[in-house]
Design a protein around this motif. Structure first.
Motif, PDB file in Angstrom:
ATOM      1  N   PRO A  55      30.055  54.145  39.081  1.00 45.11           N
ATOM      2  CA  PRO A  55      31.169  55.048  39.423  1.00 45.11           C
ATOM      3  C   PRO A  55      32.317  54.397  40.173  1.00 45.11           C
ATOM      4  O   PRO A  55      33.255  55.092  40.574  1.00 45.11           O
ATOM      5  CB  PRO A  55      30.493  56.123  40.278  1.00 45.11           C
ATOM      6  N   THR A  56      32.272  53.086  40.387  1.00 43.49           N
ATOM      7  CA  THR A  56      33.391  52.356  40.986  1.00 43.49           C
ATOM      8  C   THR A  56      33.706  51.148  40.113  1.00 43.49           C
ATOM      9  O   THR A  56      32.920  50.765  39.253  1.00 43.49           O
ATOM     10  CB  THR A  56      33.067  51.895  42.426  1.00 43.49           C
ATOM     11  N   PHE A  57      34.880  50.541  40.360  1.00 49.69           N
ATOM     12  CA  PHE A  57      35.338  49.419  39.543  1.00 49.69           C
ATOM     13  C   PHE A  57      35.695  48.239  40.451  1.00 49.69           C
ATOM     14  O   PHE A  57      36.487  48.395  41.391  1.00 49.69           O
ATOM     15  CB  PHE A  57      36.572  49.811  38.727  1.00 49.69           C
ATOM     16  N   GLN A  58      35.130  47.078  40.158  1.00 50.00           N
ATOM     17  CA  GLN A  58      35.486  45.878  40.910  1.00 50.00           C
ATOM     18  C   GLN A  58      35.634  44.706  39.945  1.00 50.00           C
ATOM     19  O   GLN A  58      34.737  44.427  39.157  1.00 50.00           O
ATOM     20  CB  GLN A  58      34.440  45.538  41.965  1.00 50.00           C
ATOM     21  N   TYR A  59      36.769  44.025  40.043  1.00 46.08           N
ATOM     22  CA  TYR A  59      37.048  42.880  39.185  1.00 46.08           C
ATOM     23  C   TYR A  59      37.275  41.658  40.061  1.00 46.08           C
ATOM     24  O   TYR A  59      38.134  41.657  40.943  1.00 46.08           O
ATOM     25  CB  TYR A  59      38.285  43.151  38.318  1.00 46.08           C
ATOM     26  N   ILE A  60      36.485  40.612  39.819  1.00 49.61           N
ATOM     27  CA  ILE A  60      36.629  39.355  40.538  1.00 49.61           C
ATOM     28  C   ILE A  60      37.428  38.391  39.671  1.00 49.61           C
ATOM     29  O   ILE A  60      36.988  38.013  38.587  1.00 49.61           O
ATOM     30  CB  ILE A  60      35.255  38.730  40.859  1.00 49.61           C
ATOM     31  N   VAL A  61      38.615  38.009  40.131  1.00 50.00           N
ATOM     32  CA  VAL A  61      39.465  37.078  39.399  1.00 50.00           C
ATOM     33  C   VAL A  61      39.030  35.666  39.772  1.00 50.00           C
ATOM     34  O   VAL A  61      39.325  35.179  40.866  1.00 50.00           O
ATOM     35  CB  VAL A  61      40.949  37.297  39.727  1.00 50.00           C
ATOM     36  N   GLU A  62      38.327  35.017  38.881  1.00 53.15           N
ATOM     37  CA  GLU A  62      37.755  33.701  39.191  1.00 53.15           C
ATOM     38  C   GLU A  62      38.812  32.593  39.216  1.00 53.15           C
ATOM     39  O   GLU A  62      38.746  31.669  40.013  1.00 53.15           O
ATOM     40  CB  GLU A  62      36.678  33.356  38.154  1.00 53.15           C
ATOM     41  N   ASP A  63      39.788  32.675  38.321  1.00 52.60           N
ATOM     42  CA  ASP A  63      40.848  31.665  38.258  1.00 52.60           C
ATOM     43  C   ASP A  63      42.185  32.358  38.483  1.00 52.60           C
ATOM     44  O   ASP A  63      42.738  32.990  37.575  1.00 52.60           O
ATOM     45  CB  ASP A  63      40.833  30.965  36.900  1.00 52.60           C
ATOM     46  N   VAL A  64      42.698  32.250  39.700  1.00 56.61           N
ATOM     47  CA  VAL A  64      43.919  32.982  40.053  1.00 56.61           C
ATOM     48  C   VAL A  64      45.177  32.289  39.546  1.00 56.61           C
ATOM     49  O   VAL A  64      46.278  32.841  39.645  1.00 56.61           O
ATOM     50  CB  VAL A  64      44.012  33.174  41.576  1.00 56.61           C
ATOM     51  N   SER A  65      45.038  31.097  38.981  1.00 56.89           N
ATOM     52  CA  SER A  65      46.213  30.323  38.579  1.00 56.89           C
ATOM     53  C   SER A  65      46.793  30.771  37.245  1.00 56.89           C
ATOM     54  O   SER A  65      47.848  30.294  36.839  1.00 56.89           O
ATOM     55  CB  SER A  65      45.861  28.834  38.493  1.00 56.89           C
ATOM     56  N   LYS A  66      46.104  31.699  36.560  1.00 56.89           N
ATOM     57  CA  LYS A  66      46.607  32.170  35.271  1.00 56.89           C
ATOM     58  C   LYS A  66      46.307  33.656  35.098  1.00 56.89           C
ATOM     59  O   LYS A  66      45.428  34.204  35.780  1.00 56.89           O
ATOM     60  CB  LYS A  66      45.978  31.360  34.137  1.00 56.89           C
ATOM     61  N   ILE A  88      39.306  51.296  42.591  1.00 58.26           N
ATOM     62  CA  ILE A  88      39.463  50.088  41.766  1.00 58.26           C
ATOM     63  C   ILE A  88      39.807  48.948  42.713  1.00 58.26           C
ATOM     64  O   ILE A  88      40.815  49.017  43.428  1.00 58.26           O
ATOM     65  CB  ILE A  88      40.579  50.242  40.721  1.00 58.26           C
ATOM     66  N   VAL A  89      38.971  47.931  42.745  1.00 59.88           N
ATOM     67  CA  VAL A  89      39.197  46.792  43.639  1.00 59.88           C
ATOM     68  C   VAL A  89      39.335  45.523  42.806  1.00 59.88           C
ATOM     69  O   VAL A  89      38.507  45.251  41.936  1.00 59.88           O
ATOM     70  CB  VAL A  89      38.045  46.624  44.644  1.00 59.88           C
ATOM     71  N   VAL A  90      40.401  44.765  43.054  1.00 58.57           N
ATOM     72  CA  VAL A  90      40.612  43.472  42.402  1.00 58.57           C
ATOM     73  C   VAL A  90      40.615  42.411  43.483  1.00 58.57           C
ATOM     74  O   VAL A  90      41.394  42.480  44.435  1.00 58.57           O
ATOM     75  CB  VAL A  90      41.937  43.449  41.616  1.00 58.57           C
ATOM     76  N   HIS A  91      39.713  41.448  43.337  1.00 56.30           N
ATOM     77  CA  HIS A  91      39.553  40.399  44.350  1.00 56.30           C
ATOM     78  C   HIS A  91      39.971  39.069  43.749  1.00 56.30           C
ATOM     79  O   HIS A  91      39.402  38.613  42.763  1.00 56.30           O
ATOM     80  CB  HIS A  91      38.096  40.331  44.805  1.00 56.30           C
ATOM     81  N   TYR A  92      40.972  38.439  44.342  1.00 54.26           N
ATOM     82  CA  TYR A  92      41.462  37.140  43.889  1.00 54.26           C
ATOM     83  C   TYR A  92      40.732  36.016  44.622  1.00 54.26           C
ATOM     84  O   TYR A  92      40.507  36.098  45.825  1.00 54.26           O
ATOM     85  CB  TYR A  92      42.953  37.016  44.142  1.00 54.26           C
ATOM     86  N   ALA A  93      40.391  34.973  43.885  1.00 61.51           N
ATOM     87  CA  ALA A  93      39.784  33.762  44.444  1.00 61.51           C
ATOM     88  C   ALA A  93      38.542  34.093  45.252  1.00 61.51           C
ATOM     89  O   ALA A  93      38.481  33.894  46.462  1.00 61.51           O
ATOM     90  CB  ALA A  93      40.793  32.998  45.294  1.00 61.51           C
ATOM     91  N   TYR A  94      37.534  34.595  44.549  1.00 59.19           N
ATOM     92  CA  TYR A  94      36.277  34.998  45.191  1.00 59.19           C
ATOM     93  C   TYR A  94      35.635  33.819  45.920  1.00 59.19           C
ATOM     94  O   TYR A  94      35.535  32.737  45.370  1.00 59.19           O
ATOM     95  CB  TYR A  94      35.314  35.523  44.127  1.00 59.19           C
TER      96      TYR A  94
END
Length: 574
Positions: free
Chosen positions: A474-485, A568-574
């Motif tokens: 019921p929640t959304f979380q996206y981990i952006v592994e490569d923030v350079s693109k 909705i959570v977006v996490h850059y550079a985990y």
């Protein structure tokens, strides 16, 4: 909604498996018995306590957290780490001892059927009982007394040395309690004892498990709590667990498995304050602690306190934890009067109710709320009850702009038990859903065999899990592994209409800063109850620079009556 596993009324399964190099025998009764509560009593609120994991029942001044005038038709709760010693919320000291000593199994003795505590067991497989403690379910340090009274204590007039005077009661005062003691006065909470307690609770047929304990923050998949709660889930039992008290540092959350309902600690609508005078003559007013001298009523919005452990999830990186929060600061609840207030031998002060703080205090609030929801919807799965609590939680005001840890502190927000009874839509899941998730995101076959209770489990034979996170969460979380693109993530979800009839829902999206979010379709139409509809959420990010940080937004489905909200959570550079 997903159908539960088939259950046999006659069969008891036994399965040996290895956990942390220890051989365990898992005995699971395939028929689950519900203990009904026939008295009709209102749902009140609670307050919290200190130490690793303790709670407290709520008095006047914080009633809007639990609601007033709610009726609980039936149901029982509670698996704690200790059992009541002497508490007026349950009965006299001697009456209580006569009722809880001994082993409790699924057929209740006639004496106990009308008691608050209907069973108590203790677990210490190494038989190394600490000096001075009881080889029994009796509470030695007060933690279980406090948390259980928070969940289900009856009405009492109480105070703590003049503070918090008024009528206090637990979240579901008509519920019954079965206690399973696994933690001891020497500080040990052994894995084998914890798992055996889960086994016993499943066998006994409890409806909700409260787990006000947790291991040190780590990276384990098959710890006793994760495995025990998974098997409880298989038999329709939701486990609400404390998130830990190692905040405000990131990745300190414990009890992070997706089938657990992980609970952080928020403040209540009042504060107890003491004056702290330093050696330089300066005086500061501080809140919390065991010796408050004054209090302020009508504190406005609930906020997060520093000790509550934070995400992001250290193991299941795509799953947002904690799930939600409940009152966990300065909770007044029952306490065994055999112990001093501070548990120091030189302290001669004793009280039947004390003020404590911790996520241990917060968890039984949510346990009570889950029991309340289940009393209206006895056939709902653990995931459905969990979804109802998460998607109806009250939005918290972002309060830590320096570390940007808002959702990592409070998840979906503060529980609202009244709204959770009628959530409109639920995100459901079952045992197979979680096994599919593990196969897709954490394909450790040894671990998966433990959860599946099978040596022959084969992920290649399971349906492929869909979407970025491979789970209908019921929640959304996206981990952006490569923030350079730039990057893209797609989430697949389905929701079940648990309303009373046909409904049409429209979506509203508040995208996180710098992120594009689209939902397809944007309208969901249901012609009957329990009909399912699917949708897809696409999250697009641009290249960024700088330090790691998280941004958040929300997705809300609304039919004009219900608002089904997910962060909705977006996490850059985990």
């Amino acid at each position: 909604m997903d159908e539960p596993m088939e259950k046999s009324d006659k069969q008891l399964h036994a399965q040996h498996f290895n956990l942390h190099k220890m051989s365990w025998k898992l005995n699971i009764l395939t028929s689950r018995r519900s203990l009904l509560i026939h008295s009709m009593e209102p749902l009140p609120c609670s307050i919290p306590s200190s130490q690793n994991h303790p709670p407290l029942a709520c008095t006047k001044g914080s009633s809007h957290y639990g609601g007033e005038g709610l009726v609980l038709p039936k149901y029982i709760v509670y698996l704690g780490d200790k059992v009541h010693d002497s508490v007026d919320v349950v009965g006299s000291h001697h009456d209580l001892l006569s009722e809880i000593l001994g082993r409790y199994h699924s057929k209740l003795p006639k004496l106990q059927r009308h008691s608050k505590i209907i069973g108590g067991q203790y677990f210490r497989m190494d038989k190394n009982i600490p000096k001075g403690e009881y080889a029994s379910p009796l509470d030695f340090i007060g933690h279980g007394t406090h948390t259980s009274s928070t969940a289900a204590g009856v009405n009492v007039e109480t105070n703590f040395y003049g503070l918090a005077s008024g009528t206090a009661h637990g979240g579901v005062p008509s519920a019954r309690i079965a206690m399973y003691k696994v933690c001891w006065g020497d500080g040990t909470c052994n894995d084998e004892d914890t798992f055996a307690a889960f086994d016993a609770a499943i066998y006994d047929g409890v409806d909700i498990i409260n787990l006000s304990l947790g291991q040190s923050p780590g990276h384990h998949v098959t710890d006793a709590i994760a495995v025990g709660s998974f098997h409880a889930m298989r038999y329709g039992i939701l486990t609400a667990a404390s998130a830990g008290n190692d905040g405000p540092f990131h990745r300190t959350v414990v009890n992070y498995a997706p089938w657990l309902l992980t609970v952080g600690a928020s403040t209540i609508d009042r504060q107890f304050k003491s004056d702290l005078k330093l050696g330089n003559g300066k005086t500061y007013s501080v809140s919390g602690g065991c010796h408050p001298q004054s209090y302020e009523a009508n504190v406005t919005a609930p906020t997060m306190f520093a000790f509550s452990s934070r995400g992001p999830n250290p193991v299941y990186k795509s799953i947002l934890k904690p799930d939600l929060v409940a009152p966990g600061l300065d909770v007044l609840a029952a306490y065994p009067d055999a112990q001093s207030v501070t548990r120091y031998p030189e302290d001669d002060r004793h009280a039947k109710y004390i003020i404590q703080s911790g996520t241990s205090m917060a968890a039984p609030h949510v346990t009570a709320a889950a029991a309340y929801v289940k009393s209206f919807h006895p056939t709902w799965s653990p995931a459905a009850i969990k979804s109802a609590l998460i998607t109806t939680a009250k939005v918290m005001t972002p309060g830590n702009t320096i570390t940007k840890d808002d959702e990592y502190a409070y998840g979906a927000g503060q529980i609202d038990p009244v709204k959770a009874v009628d959530p409109g839509l639920v995100y459901d899941a079952n045992q197979q859903s979680y096994l599919n998730f593990l196969c897709a995101k954490h394909p450790d076959m040894d671990a998966i065999r433990v959860f599946a209770v099978s040596k022959n489990v084969d992920c290649s034979k399971f349906p492929a899990a869909e979407g970025y996170d491979a789970l209908n969460y019921p929640t959304f979380q996206y981990i952006v592994e490569d923030v350079s693109k730039p990057s893209v993530a797609e989430f697949q979800r389905y929701v079940t209409n648990v309303g009373s009839g046909p409904a049409t829902y429209q979506v509203t999206v508040k995208a996180p800063e710098g992120v594009q979010v689209t939902v397809s379709p944007s309208t969901l139409s249901f012609i009957s109850p329990y009909q399912k509809q699917q949708f897809k959420v696409t999250v697009k990010t641009s290249a960024v620079t700088g330090d790691a940080y998280a941004v958040s937004g929300s997705l809300v489905w609304s039919d004009g009556v219900h608002s089904v909200k997910s962060p909705i959570v977006v996490h850059y550079a985990y």
